[in-house]
Design an enzyme around this catalytic site. Structure first.
Site, PDB file in Angstrom:
ATOM      1  CE  LYS A   1      -4.409   2.315  -0.713  1.00  9.52           C
ATOM      2  NZ  LYS A   1      -3.736   0.991  -0.603  1.00  9.52           N
TER       3      LYS A   1
ATOM      4  CB  SER B   1      -4.635   1.927   3.763  1.00 12.63           C
ATOM      5  OG  SER B   1      -3.896   1.183   2.820  1.00 12.63           O
TER       6      SER B   1
ATOM      7  CB  SER C   1      -0.938   0.007   1.214  1.00  6.22           C
ATOM      8  OG  SER C   1      -2.033  -0.866   0.994  1.00  6.22           O
TER       9      SER C   1
END
Length: 749
Positions: A413, A587, A410
């Site tokens: 991102k 997230s 993640s």
């Protein structure tokens, strides 16, 4: 005003003792006599000093040898008639009574029908009293022995009965003054001398204040006119009252200020007397000037009293608060005195707070000694990469396999956020709208790719499906349409809607029309069961909302709106900067995939998984960042084929914190805060990681066998560092997370 001989003017009426001196026939005042008299009095005060004239010298224009002054031309010089002590006392008492009535000791002679002596007798023949009495201000001359005083010609003396009545009233007033003088004599400060020039005295008298009391006690004659000493009179009474009520300390402070107050009051009295005489002459220019002088004197007196009351004052004349502030500045306690018992500890000064900025910064050698052992933890797997950069300078402080392309999870991102903000701008908004096809009853719900669209009553500031239904129903009713068909348009995106990892609770089908991210529960973030058809489900819920407004909508499925369709209503998301913050804090995979597609659309690409991934990589490269070893296959990081380097992640964070790119600032503000928000709210609770609480802000990344952490940290010296830790092949995810948290916490100190 020049004195007139008795033959030129009838005697004044004894029944009108208050007639102003110098008044012409019919009671009209002279035009310039009063102004000349005032100027002469002022000049005399400036030219005469206590050393020039003894205290008991007669206040006439005669010389010290007793020779009469030469009268002005046209004035008859006649000797003054003999006067006894009683007559002299009566005349002075009459003047004193008039002075007491007017509040001005200097105006006694004027109230009795006379004038103040001038500085130059030869040029001011009218300066002698009009009633022929001597202009002696103090009854210092022997009262029993008759004397002759050379003077200018008076107009005519008042009648004896009027003088006797005035003398009787004067005796009563003098008795009261004698009693007050006796009380003043008992004061410790009664020996202070007085130096108060008045308009009726040619020189300043200077004698002990107790002389008034002695004279009053030894004789029943009217007490001589005198001015109170600085420590006596009304001010002494005020000080005594203050000492009794407020306390000995404040009374002492007021006593120290008394000379200044008395001086101001005496000056005000002199100017007030002059102002009264100026008003009697009705001279506009003199009245204005005197009024200004009186106002100035009173202002000074009020200011002195205010400053005295604003104490407390120290013995040296300095305010206690100023002395304490100076002492505090010397000790560094600039925000508090620190001298009073029980007072709270002073706040640290700014210099103490900012000293950390002057400390030598951390170096690569020092960081290597800290991070190498922590990143060698076996729980992190057999592949790892790390980098640390000083955000303010851009200098790399630590690197360990920083160019190795590892699975970022993640932390991808971060790259998606930078790409979207740079391509679209932080103020960009995503729009969902309804349109009506012309000459039909066909309504189309057009998806605008807003992943935050919600059907809940409380929207929390996000775009609401209910608000869109309200506005659409109102627009239809204006067109007299209460029955329509409803279709939905998802043509904004292209390609497949399902992520390559398949059905997953961490991500819904990616479509431009979705409500509450397709969640089938009330959750707002994290894993949840998703609807298999987000767009169809959104249209169904919209039709139900129209029905609550009396508009029946028959669902017709997916259909693309034509270019001729007219907009009925629309709703917009918050600015893109707020959407980015929500994505990073929680997230949020759904938002990440939508932003990757919008980046592609804004840069001429295709709104698909492939198009979005390519657009993110291209935008990052366009910003001049090191993309070597990086691979993008989606915007969320759920695809295990994604590869990023520690060098690229720290470069992205440093760019977001630079002054050259304020549009990227929410990349940093959206990062979860250790121990407080988002995916770090339940971390940094152990004793070995607690130092990072509130100081570490980082994006987490977790997949099976993959653990990453990238963000910023504020060091003990006040420096902002960007860091990135990527690891692979870990078989113990909780332990690996704790090891990364310890490394970030050590950066905080």
């Amino acid at each position: 005003m020049a004195a007139r001989p008795p033959s030129a003017s009838p005697a004044p009426d004894p029944a009108t003792p208050d007639a102003p001196a110098g008044a012409g026939p019919g009671g009209e005042p002279g035009t310039d006599g009063g102004a000349q008299r005032e100027e002469g009095a002022d000049a005399h005060e400036e030219a005469t000093t206590p050393e020039d004239v003894p205290e008991d010298a007669p206040a006439t224009a005669a010389s010290t040898s007793g020779a009469p002054a030469a009268p002005a031309a046209g004035a008859a010089a006649v000797p003054a008639p003999e006067s006894s002590g009683a007559a002299r006392s009566a005349a002075e008492g009459s003047g004193a009574e008039a002075a007491a009535a007017s509040g001005d000791p200097a105006s006694g002679a004027s109230a009795a029908g006379g004038s103040a002596p001038s500085a130059d007798p030869a040029s001011e023949p009218s300066a002698a009293p009009a009633d022929g009495s001597s202009a002696v201000p103090d009854a210092q001359a022997p009262a029993a022995a008759p004397s002759e005083s050379p003077a200018t010609a008076p107009r005519e003396s008042p009648a004896a009965p009027a003088r006797e009545a005035s003398s009787a009233r004067s005796r009563e007033a003098s008795t009261a003054r004698a009693r007050e003088a006796a009380e003043r004599a008992a004061e410790p400060t009664a020996a202070v001398t007085s130096e108060v020039p008045t308009a009726s005295r040619p020189a300043t008298a200077s004698r002990p204040a107790t002389s008034d009391a002695a004279d009053a006690a030894s004789s029943s004659a009217p007490a001589p006119e005198s001015h109170p000493a600085p420590g006596g009179g009304p001010l002494a009474g005020a000080v005594a009252w203050t000492r009794a009520v407020v306390g000995a300390r404040l009374a002492g402070l007021l006593g120290g200020a008394r000379p200044y107050v008395s001086r101001a009051v005496r000056g005000a009295r002199v100017r007030l007397g002059g102002g009264v005489r100026a008003l009697r002459t009705r001279s506009p220019r003199a009245g204005t000037a005197r009024f200004a002088l009186v106002a100035s004197a009173l202002g000074v007196a009020v200011a002195v009293l205010a400053v005295t009351a604003a104490g407390p004052w120290g013995a040296g004349g300095r305010r206690v608060a100023e002395r304490e502030r100076a002492a505090a500045a010397a000790t560094g306690a600039a925000h508090g005195s620190g001298s009073r018992a029980g007072a709270p500890r002073p706040a640290p000064s700014a210099a103490a707070v900012l000293t950390g900025l002057d400390r030598p910064g951390v170096t690569g050698e020092s960081l290597a000694g800290i991070l190498d052992p922590l990143l060698s933890d076996p729980s992190l797997g057999d592949r790892r990469g790390a980098a640390v950069v000083d955000v303010s300078t851009g200098r790399r402080l630590y690197a360990k396999d920083a160019d190795a392309g590892l699975t970022p999870a993640s932390t991808t991102k971060i790259a998606t956020a930078v790409a979207a903000l740079s391509a679209l701008g932080p103020e960009h908004r995503l729009t969902t709208r309804t349109v009506l096809e012309p000459r039909t009853r066909k309504v189309v719900l057009v998806g605008g790719g807003d992943p935050t669209l919600t059907a809940r009553k409380k929207t929390g500031g996000w775009a609401g499906l209910r608000a869109l239904a309200d506005s659409t129903a109102a627009a239809l009713k204006k067109r007299h349409l209460t029955s329509v068909t409803l279709a939905y348009d998802t043509s904004l995106y292209a390609g497949t809607t399902r992520h390559p990892i398949g059905v997953n609770e961490n991500l819904a089908e990616v479509t431009p029309l979705t409500v509450d991210e397709g969640r089938l529960d009330d959750s707002g973030s994290g894993p949840a069961t998703r609807t298999p058809d987000p767009a169809g489900d959104a249209a169904h819920r919209f039709a139900a909302l129209l029905g609550t407004h009396g508009v029946k909508a028959a669902e017709k499925g997916s259909a693309r709106a034509t270019g001729r369709a007219r907009t009925l209503a629309s709703v917009q998301s918050p600015p893109l900067s707020a959407v980015v913050e929500r994505m990073l804090t929680n997230s949020d995979n759904d938002i990440a995939e939508a932003l990757a597609r919008h980046t592609a659309l804004a840069t001429g690409g295709e709104g698909s998984f492939e198009g979005g991934a390519a657009a993110v990589g291209a935008q990052v490269k366009k910003l001049g960042l090191p993309v070597g070893g990086a691979e993008f296959h989606d915007g969320s990081g759920l695809d295990r084929r994604d590869k990023l380097t520690a060098r690229l992640l720290t470069s992205l964070l440093a760019l977001a914190g630079s002054a050259d790119h304020p549009e990227l600032r929410t990349v940093l503000t959206g990062l979860p805060i250790a121990g407080f928000t988002g995916t770090l709210s339940d971390r940094y609770e152990g004793t070995d990681t607690h130092a990072g609480t509130g100081l570490v802000r980082a994006k987490t990344g977790s997949l099976t066998g993959v653990n990453t952490l990238a963000g910023t940290v504020v060091t003990a010296g006040g420096r902002l560092l960007a860091f990135a830790f990527l690891t692979e092949n870990s078989m113990d995810q909780p332990t690996a997370r704790a090891a990364l948290d310890r490394a970030a916490a050590r950066l905080a100190g």
